[in-house]
Write a protein that holds these residues in place. Structure first.
Motif, PDB file in Angstrom:
ATOM      1  N   ASP A   4       8.034   2.448 -12.267  1.00 60.87           N
ATOM      2  CA  ASP A   4       6.793   2.148 -11.561  1.00 60.87           C
ATOM      3  C   ASP A   4       6.946   0.856 -10.767  1.00 60.87           C
ATOM      4  O   ASP A   4       7.420  -0.157 -11.295  1.00 60.87           O
ATOM      5  CB  ASP A   4       5.633   1.997 -12.550  1.00 60.87           C
ATOM      6  CG  ASP A   4       5.214   3.324 -13.152  1.00 60.87           C
ATOM      7  OD1 ASP A   4       5.568   4.369 -12.581  1.00 60.87           O
ATOM      8  OD2 ASP A   4       4.549   3.305 -14.207  1.00 60.87           O
ATOM      9  N   ALA A   5       6.548   0.898  -9.509  1.00 62.56           N
ATOM     10  CA  ALA A   5       6.600  -0.306  -8.682  1.00 62.56           C
ATOM     11  C   ALA A   5       5.499  -1.271  -9.106  1.00 62.56           C
ATOM     12  O   ALA A   5       4.438  -0.854  -9.581  1.00 62.56           O
ATOM     13  CB  ALA A   5       6.442   0.060  -7.215  1.00 62.56           C
ATOM     14  N   PRO A   6       5.720  -2.570  -8.947  1.00 57.68           N
ATOM     15  CA  PRO A   6       4.690  -3.548  -9.316  1.00 57.68           C
ATOM     16  C   PRO A   6       3.448  -3.405  -8.448  1.00 57.68           C
ATOM     17  O   PRO A   6       3.539  -3.030  -7.281  1.00 57.68           O
ATOM     18  CB  PRO A   6       5.383  -4.890  -9.066  1.00 57.68           C
ATOM     19  CG  PRO A   6       6.457  -4.587  -8.070  1.00 57.68           C
ATOM     20  CD  PRO A   6       6.921  -3.198  -8.374  1.00 57.68           C
ATOM     21  N   VAL A   7       2.307  -3.693  -9.032  1.00 60.57           N
ATOM     22  CA  VAL A   7       1.041  -3.661  -8.305  1.00 60.57           C
ATOM     23  C   VAL A   7       0.494  -5.086  -8.225  1.00 60.57           C
ATOM     24  O   VAL A   7       0.168  -5.681  -9.260  1.00 60.57           O
ATOM     25  CB  VAL A   7       0.011  -2.750  -9.003  1.00 60.57           C
ATOM     26  CG1 VAL A   7      -1.312  -2.771  -8.245  1.00 60.57           C
ATOM     27  CG2 VAL A   7       0.542  -1.324  -9.103  1.00 60.57           C
ATOM     28  N   PRO A   8       0.408  -5.666  -7.041  1.00 59.82           N
ATOM     29  CA  PRO A   8      -0.103  -7.040  -6.917  1.00 59.82           C
ATOM     30  C   PRO A   8      -1.562  -7.134  -7.342  1.00 59.82           C
ATOM     31  O   PRO A   8      -2.276  -6.123  -7.414  1.00 59.82           O
ATOM     32  CB  PRO A   8       0.056  -7.339  -5.420  1.00 59.82           C
ATOM     33  CG  PRO A   8       1.037  -6.329  -4.913  1.00 59.82           C
ATOM     34  CD  PRO A   8       0.838  -5.117  -5.754  1.00 59.82           C
ATOM     35  N   ALA A   9      -2.008  -8.329  -7.599  1.00 57.00           N
ATOM     36  CA  ALA A   9      -3.409  -8.559  -7.968  1.00 57.00           C
ATOM     37  C   ALA A   9      -4.322  -8.134  -6.821  1.00 57.00           C
ATOM     38  O   ALA A   9      -3.944  -8.233  -5.648  1.00 57.00           O
ATOM     39  CB  ALA A   9      -3.619 -10.028  -8.291  1.00 57.00           C
ATOM     40  N   PRO A  10      -5.512  -7.631  -7.129  1.00 52.37           N
ATOM     41  CA  PRO A  10      -6.446  -7.240  -6.067  1.00 52.37           C
ATOM     42  C   PRO A  10      -6.722  -8.399  -5.111  1.00 52.37           C
ATOM     43  O   PRO A  10      -6.861  -9.553  -5.524  1.00 52.37           O
ATOM     44  CB  PRO A  10      -7.709  -6.853  -6.845  1.00 52.37           C
ATOM     45  CG  PRO A  10      -7.214  -6.477  -8.200  1.00 52.37           C
ATOM     46  CD  PRO A  10      -6.048  -7.377  -8.477  1.00 52.37           C
ATOM     47  N   GLY A  11      -6.764  -8.064  -3.809  1.00 51.04           N
ATOM     48  CA  GLY A  11      -7.078  -9.073  -2.815  1.00 51.04           C
ATOM     49  C   GLY A  11      -5.945 -10.012  -2.483  1.00 51.04           C
ATOM     50  O   GLY A  11      -6.174 -11.057  -1.858  1.00 51.04           O
ATOM     51  N   SER A  12      -4.714  -9.671  -2.905  1.00 53.65           N
ATOM     52  CA  SER A  12      -3.582 -10.573  -2.667  1.00 53.65           C
ATOM     53  C   SER A  12      -3.068 -10.538  -1.240  1.00 53.65           C
ATOM     54  O   SER A  12      -2.240 -11.356  -0.861  1.00 53.65           O
ATOM     55  CB  SER A  12      -2.443 -10.265  -3.640  1.00 53.65           C
ATOM     56  OG  SER A  12      -2.078  -8.902  -3.571  1.00 53.65           O
ATOM     57  N   GLY A  13      -3.537  -9.568  -0.449  1.00 53.21           N
ATOM     58  CA  GLY A  13      -3.246  -9.572   0.976  1.00 53.21           C
ATOM     59  C   GLY A  13      -2.032  -8.775   1.382  1.00 53.21           C
ATOM     60  O   GLY A  13      -1.209  -8.376   0.556  1.00 53.21           O
ATOM     61  N   VAL A  14      -1.929  -8.539   2.686  1.00 57.53           N
ATOM     62  CA  VAL A  14      -0.811  -7.774   3.238  1.00 57.53           C
ATOM     63  C   VAL A  14      -0.270  -8.493   4.474  1.00 57.53           C
ATOM     64  O   VAL A  14      -0.993  -9.209   5.169  1.00 57.53           O
ATOM     65  CB  VAL A  14      -1.218  -6.331   3.622  1.00 57.53           C
ATOM     66  CG1 VAL A  14      -1.757  -5.574   2.425  1.00 57.53           C
ATOM     67  CG2 VAL A  14      -2.237  -6.339   4.749  1.00 57.53           C
ATOM     68  N   THR A  15       1.019  -8.258   4.714  1.00 51.34           N
ATOM     69  CA  THR A  15       1.678  -8.753   5.915  1.00 51.34           C
ATOM     70  C   THR A  15       2.157  -7.563   6.734  1.00 51.34           C
ATOM     71  O   THR A  15       2.908  -6.725   6.226  1.00 51.34           O
ATOM     72  CB  THR A  15       2.872  -9.655   5.573  1.00 51.34           C
ATOM     73  OG1 THR A  15       2.418 -10.820   4.887  1.00 51.34           O
ATOM     74  CG2 THR A  15       3.611 -10.078   6.844  1.00 51.34           C
ATOM     75  N   PHE A  16       1.699  -7.482   7.967  1.00 49.33           N
ATOM     76  CA  PHE A  16       2.188  -6.469   8.907  1.00 49.33           C
ATOM     77  C   PHE A  16       3.390  -7.064   9.640  1.00 49.33           C
ATOM     78  O   PHE A  16       3.337  -8.209  10.103  1.00 49.33           O
ATOM     79  CB  PHE A  16       1.105  -6.094   9.920  1.00 49.33           C
ATOM     80  CG  PHE A  16      -0.123  -5.469   9.317  1.00 49.33           C
ATOM     81  CD1 PHE A  16      -0.246  -4.094   9.236  1.00 49.33           C
ATOM     82  CD2 PHE A  16      -1.168  -6.259   8.839  1.00 49.33           C
ATOM     83  CE1 PHE A  16      -1.384  -3.513   8.690  1.00 49.33           C
ATOM     84  CE2 PHE A  16      -2.300  -5.690   8.291  1.00 49.33           C
ATOM     85  CZ  PHE A  16      -2.403  -4.309   8.219  1.00 49.33           C
ATOM     86  N   VAL A  17       4.467  -6.299   9.751  1.00 48.15           N
ATOM     87  CA  VAL A  17       5.661  -6.782  10.453  1.00 48.15           C
ATOM     88  C   VAL A  17       5.976  -5.831  11.605  1.00 48.15           C
ATOM     89  O   VAL A  17       5.994  -4.619  11.435  1.00 48.15           O
ATOM     90  CB  VAL A  17       6.864  -6.917   9.495  1.00 48.15           C
ATOM     91  CG1 VAL A  17       6.571  -7.954   8.422  1.00 48.15           C
ATOM     92  CG2 VAL A  17       7.241  -5.590   8.846  1.00 48.15           C
ATOM     93  N   MET A  18       6.200  -6.396  12.793  1.00 48.13           N
ATOM     94  CA  MET A  18       6.384  -5.579  13.988  1.00 48.13           C
ATOM     95  C   MET A  18       7.550  -6.108  14.834  1.00 48.13           C
ATOM     96  O   MET A  18       7.447  -7.189  15.419  1.00 48.13           O
ATOM     97  CB  MET A  18       5.106  -5.582  14.837  1.00 48.13           C
ATOM     98  CG  MET A  18       5.203  -4.734  16.108  1.00 48.13           C
ATOM     99  SD  MET A  18       3.770  -4.931  17.222  1.00 48.13           S
ATOM    100  CE  MET A  18       2.447  -4.209  16.237  1.00 48.13           C
ATOM    101  N   PRO A  19       8.656  -5.377  14.929  1.00 48.36           N
ATOM    102  CA  PRO A  19       9.696  -5.732  15.889  1.00 48.36           C
ATOM    103  C   PRO A  19       9.199  -5.469  17.306  1.00 48.36           C
ATOM    104  O   PRO A  19       8.538  -4.449  17.559  1.00 48.36           O
ATOM    105  CB  PRO A  19      10.856  -4.790  15.538  1.00 48.36           C
ATOM    106  CG  PRO A  19      10.505  -4.202  14.211  1.00 48.36           C
ATOM    107  CD  PRO A  19       9.022  -4.206  14.131  1.00 48.36           C
ATOM    108  N   VAL A  20       9.507  -6.363  18.244  1.00 49.88           N
ATOM    109  CA  VAL A  20       8.983  -6.233  19.606  1.00 49.88           C
ATOM    110  C   VAL A  20      10.101  -6.512  20.608  1.00 49.88           C
ATOM    111  O   VAL A  20      10.766  -7.548  20.532  1.00 49.88           O
ATOM    112  CB  VAL A  20       7.812  -7.210  19.844  1.00 49.88           C
ATOM    113  CG1 VAL A  20       7.295  -7.080  21.275  1.00 49.88           C
ATOM    114  CG2 VAL A  20       6.687  -6.967  18.847  1.00 49.88           C
TER     115      VAL A  20
END
Length: 355
Positions: free
Chosen positions: A4-20
């Motif tokens: 099972d993959a780890p589940v971060p705490a609720p509300g811990s946020g996300v990072t979007f990554v975009m090559p440009v």
């Protein structure tokens, strides 16, 4: 054994990554669809900027100045896996959402993906790539992308039931798992997502497909760019077959088989026309022309049925063989000599007008 993959705490946020790289015509809309995502907790978008020549870098600077959630990192090498690793290392949050400047996220995409990640206890979740177009040529390419006739029926192109998957389009990933398996392999310039997901699965984690997730993808805007893109992609798939052999799906071998059949048909045709082969031998060897004749009929039939206008049908009749033969020829080159320094030159210059 599945882990099972780890589940971060609720509300811990996300990072979007975009090559440009050279995405002036698409970047602003792509960024808008990211910033409009409904996320429980903080969010940031990291643009990994390659050496663009069309004003993309200046546009990215203006977008970042207007919204503090946007951060910029330099990617002088221009390679996608390098860009992704630079952005991931700069990320502040435990969940990574890979996005593309040539794509647009559907409303609710991220919230749904995060819920699926937690429910499936997966390390990576992806959905359907819904290709679309702004011109008759681009729409024809989109039709091919969205059909098994174009790209062989992969789950993220044509859909499939929800469940474990070989790979994931773009991907919503747990950063902890990415760091555990070593991030993206920077020696692989195309197919880097497939190879990463292979390592994720080998580590025991789940890669998950959710058909309710949708991303709009805008294909290449001209025939030459499409051909160059598919040659590079096929070449790197040949390299991946050299590295990983039977772990590659059998569907990857259909385009090179088509190329081999076309070459065989052309050789026999030359021998027949020049009279070097005649009589019974010529009649027997004519069998090699049958698969090509059936392929041509299939392409024409699909183009007539799938195209919504005369222009789209005409482009489809060219687009399908271009995709298949370019990819297949590239595959054979990559299989024989390796991909070496092959790059996707279709990304280097987008200053020419749309067809």
């Amino acid at each position: 054994m599945t882990v099972d993959a780890p589940v971060p705490a609720p509300g811990s946020g996300v990072t979007f990554v975009m090559p440009v790289l050279n995405e002036r015509d698409y970047l602003e809309r792509a960024v808008q669809t990211v910033l409009q995502q409904d996320v429980d907790g903080p969010a940031e978008l990291i643009l990994a900027l390659g050496p663009s020549s069309d004003g993309t870098t200046e546009l990215a600077g203006r977008l970042a100045a207007a919204d503090p959630r946007i951060r910029l990192v330099e990617n002088p090498q221009a390679d996608i896996p390098v860009a992704l690793n630079l952005a991931i290392r700069a990320a502040r949050h435990p969940t990574i959402v890979r996005v593309d400047a040539h794509s647009e996220l559907a409303p609710g995409y991220t919230r749904r993906a995060l819920a699926t990640l937690e429910r499936a206890r997966a390390a990576n979740v992806g959905g359907v790539m819904r290709a679309d177009g702004r011109t008759p040529f681009q729409r024809a390419v989109a039709i091919a992308y969205n059909s098994p006739a174009g790209l062989g029926g992969g789950a993220y192109h044509v859909g499939a039931p929800e469940g474990p998957a070989e790979s994931a389009y773009l991907g919503v990933m747990r950063r902890e798992v990415l760091e555990e398996v070593g991030l993206f392999d920077e020696s692989i310039r195309r197919g880097e997502d497939w190879e990463l997901n292979l390592r994720i699965r080998r580590a025991g984690y789940r890669v998950w497909f959710d058909p309710q997730l949708a991303v709009t993808y805008w294909p290449r805007e001209s025939w030459a760019r499409l051909a160059r893109q598919f040659v590079a992609t096929g070449t790197w798939r040949g390299e991946l077959v050299r590295r990983f052999g039977r772990l590659n799906s059998l569907r990857f071998f259909a385009p090179p088989a088509l190329v081999a059949a076309v070459v065989a048909s052309l050789v026999i045709a030359v021998l027949q026309v020049t009279g070097l082969v005649s009589g019974v031998a010529s009649a027997v060897l004519s069998v090699v022309h049958l698969p090509i004749a059936l392929y041509i009929l299939g392409v024409l039939g699909f183009s007539v049925v799938a195209g919504r206008s005369l222009q789209e049908r005409a482009w489809l009749a060219l687009v399908l063989p271009t995709m298949h033969l370019s990819w297949g020829a590239g595959f054979l080159v990559g299989l024989v000599r390796g991909a070496k320094d092959t790059i996707d030159t279709s990304r280097l210059d987008r200053n020419t007008p749309l067809p």
